[in-house]
Design an enzyme around this catalytic site. Sequence first.
Site, PDB file in Angstrom:
ATOM      1  N   GLY A   1      97.328 -22.386  35.532  1.00 37.34           N
ATOM      2  CA  GLY A   1      97.217 -21.844  34.172  1.00 37.34           C
ATOM      3  C   GLY A   1      97.349 -20.336  34.163  1.00 37.34           C
ATOM      4  O   GLY A   1      96.665 -19.641  33.411  1.00 37.34           O
TER       5      GLY A   1
ATOM      6  N   ASN B   1      99.376 -18.203  33.015  1.00 37.80           N
ATOM      7  CA  ASN B   1      99.835 -17.465  31.837  1.00 37.80           C
ATOM      8  C   ASN B   1      98.797 -17.419  30.721  1.00 37.80           C
ATOM      9  O   ASN B   1      99.017 -16.795  29.686  1.00 37.80           O
ATOM     10  CB  ASN B   1     101.131 -18.069  31.297  1.00 37.80           C
TER      11      ASN B   1
ATOM     12  N   LYS C   1      99.948  -5.163  35.331  1.00 41.56           N
ATOM     13  CA  LYS C   1      99.247  -4.635  36.504  1.00 41.56           C
ATOM     14  C   LYS C   1      99.674  -5.349  37.786  1.00 41.56           C
ATOM     15  O   LYS C   1      99.255  -4.957  38.874  1.00 41.56           O
ATOM     16  CB  LYS C   1      97.742  -4.760  36.299  1.00 41.56           C
TER      17      LYS C   1
ATOM     18  N   THR D   1      86.608 -24.741  34.908  1.00 36.36           N
ATOM     19  CA  THR D   1      86.837 -25.543  33.709  1.00 36.36           C
ATOM     20  C   THR D   1      85.507 -25.937  33.078  1.00 36.36           C
ATOM     21  O   THR D   1      84.604 -26.408  33.771  1.00 36.36           O
ATOM     22  CB  THR D   1      87.632 -26.815  34.066  1.00 36.36           C
TER      23      THR D   1
ATOM     24  N   HIS E   1      80.845 -16.597  21.363  1.00 35.71           N
ATOM     25  CA  HIS E   1      82.139 -16.471  22.022  1.00 35.71           C
ATOM     26  C   HIS E   1      83.236 -16.272  20.974  1.00 35.71           C
ATOM     27  O   HIS E   1      82.998 -16.403  19.781  1.00 35.71           O
ATOM     28  CB  HIS E   1      82.463 -17.718  22.851  1.00 35.71           C
TER      29      HIS E   1
ATOM     30  N   LYS F   1      87.270 -20.517  21.580  1.00 32.44           N
ATOM     31  CA  LYS F   1      86.509 -21.341  22.522  1.00 32.44           C
ATOM     32  C   LYS F   1      86.149 -22.665  21.864  1.00 32.44           C
ATOM     33  O   LYS F   1      85.602 -22.694  20.760  1.00 32.44           O
ATOM     34  CB  LYS F   1      85.254 -20.617  23.001  1.00 32.44           C
TER      35      LYS F   1
END
Length: 267
Positions: free
Chosen positions: A8, A10, A51, A98, A154, A158
């Site tokens: 994951g 990206n 970066k 996860t 959050h 989320k």
Amino acid sequence: MTRIGIYGANGRMGLALIEACYLSQQAELICAFVRESSQYLDKAINQLQPKADTNIRFSSEQDTLENVDVLIDFTLPEGMKQHLSAAIAAKKPMVIGTTGLTTTEMELLVEAAKEIPIVFSRNYSVGINLLLNLVQTAAQKLADEMDIEIFEAHHRHKIDAPSGTALAIGEAIAEAKGWQHDDVAVYDRSHSHEAKSQHEIGYSVLRAGDIVGEHTAYFATMGERLELTHKAASRLTFASGAVRAAQWLKDKPAGLYDMQDVLDLKK
């Protein structure tokens, strides 16, 4: 040097994990995996993460894991299960962040950990893991007439609520109290017509804007209130902890570990 592959890559956490690899002196990013259907497949990772001064490209999750020492996965449960199967087949350790896992999915991790070493944590922040110890001390030392509540906030994206971290805090408190967490957890009082019991742990949730993560455990009685709070300002906080966990896990035997093991905080 620990050679790391990120699933994951990206996503928001994936990009933070890439940055954390480059900030670490003991980690090297080897693979940045995305779905085969991703628009970023075969593109240079520095298109999304400036970066990353590298020629590494986003690759398919089906690509070889031969050169990877440890895999890191913060994807959704369905994706995580597929990646776990690949890790077992390749005999590669996994760091898993996860959240929202069901009981059945947790049992899957337990079984997988008989074959490969796995670090699973709901939160890889060093501060949060210290907080888990602090709330246990508070739960043990404070009088039984204290009201116990947990608040978490959050970002609007989320999905799971309460957060995995909030549940970890509640579970730590319940353990210290000698309670079964599922017996004392209260998620909704909208239909309650009785005063709050002091033999319960209440949860409150906020989803808004771009809040990275805030958690507070309240211990309150008449006349005083203790608040133990952790606030995260950047996803890099969690990503750096996950990379630290990967370095720790590299040569460990098969087993299911957590950040308390990584940080040597187990009592």
